[in-house]
Design a protein around this motif. Sequence first.
Motif, PDB file in Angstrom:
ATOM      1  N   LYS A  96      -7.165   0.637  -3.055  1.00  0.00           N
ATOM      2  CA  LYS A  96      -6.705   1.553  -2.010  1.00  0.00           C
ATOM      3  C   LYS A  96      -7.593   2.790  -2.010  1.00  0.00           C
ATOM      4  O   LYS A  96      -7.765   3.466  -3.027  1.00  0.00           O
ATOM      5  N   VAL A 113       0.855  -1.189   0.000  1.00  0.00           N
ATOM      6  CA  VAL A 113       0.000   0.000   0.000  1.00  0.00           C
ATOM      7  C   VAL A 113       0.887   1.235   0.000  1.00  0.00           C
ATOM      8  O   VAL A 113       1.583   1.491   1.001  1.00  0.00           O
ATOM      9  N   THR A 121       1.955   1.377   5.691  1.00  0.00           N
ATOM     10  CA  THR A 121       2.142   1.818   4.316  1.00  0.00           C
ATOM     11  C   THR A 121       3.581   1.543   3.866  1.00  0.00           C
ATOM     12  O   THR A 121       4.512   1.454   4.680  1.00  0.00           O
ATOM     13  N   ASP A 122       3.732   1.405   2.543  1.00  0.00           N
ATOM     14  CA  ASP A 122       5.037   1.145   1.918  1.00  0.00           C
ATOM     15  C   ASP A 122       5.679  -0.129   2.437  1.00  0.00           C
ATOM     16  O   ASP A 122       6.914  -0.234   2.530  1.00  0.00           O
ATOM     17  N   LYS A 132       2.095   5.098   0.362  1.00  0.00           N
ATOM     18  CA  LYS A 132       1.703   6.149   1.315  1.00  0.00           C
ATOM     19  C   LYS A 132       1.097   7.332   0.566  1.00  0.00           C
ATOM     20  O   LYS A 132       1.518   7.671  -0.540  1.00  0.00           O
TER      21      LYS A 132
END
Length: 258
Positions: A208, A128, A188-189, A130
């Motif tokens: 997302k 996912v 995230t990331d 950011k």
Amino acid sequence: CCRQAQKPKTALSCQGRIWKRAKNEMVKQATLYRKRLDQLQHGLDLLLYALSTYALPVVIGLLSLLAVFAWKSQYTVTAPQQLRIQVMQGSVNLQEPAQALAQLQNRPTSPFHDTRLSESPVWLSFVVPKNPGNAPLMVEFPSRHAMDVSCWDGSTLSPLGSGSRHGTAGSISAMKAGFALDIGPTLTDRALLCRTSATGPARLSVLKWQAADLEISALEFHRKSGLLDGGILLLAGFILITALINRNGLYVLFAAWL
């Protein structure tokens, strides 16, 4: 004529002609009035037929086009981002998240996965990205054929949540026709691992969303579902009324099936 008549018979005959003439005039006036009334009724019937058959559908169609292209949407949202996923069909021997994550690392990415009626568990891995504004994020699993989903942090393999059609736990919640995972800033990331199983012709994908936009999208989804349910109920009621008017039990069967 009757006043100038000297004989009673002549006076009575003349008076009778006057009454007959008046009666004929009344009949003629009544016939003319009835004819004009029939013409008026015929004109009203044609006007009502033209309004109901042609004018009203045209007005409804124009208003519908105006609503679609000119009216402002009540549910304005930013379109979600479809994440690319690594997919692997599960097996009986593959039960642990660590084993699945190790086998998913060299898998190619794709935007979605079709189960092709297979009910075996499917392991998904995705990252996912950011958001620039650090807004709260959520990940949606939109497939309505998905029966359950469980997710883990790809780095620590700590469970994030699980959900099924009977209930949810952790960061996973029921959303629209599928499920959603609440993504915190620390997730995230980095890779996330999920397992899901589905029935029917499922197409598995991951979207997302910004959390606020997903909530608005859920409101729109439930409103459209309510409109669909209401439309079917209205159609069933109309067919039931048609059955009562025509006294035909077959229409009652149609209404019951609807």
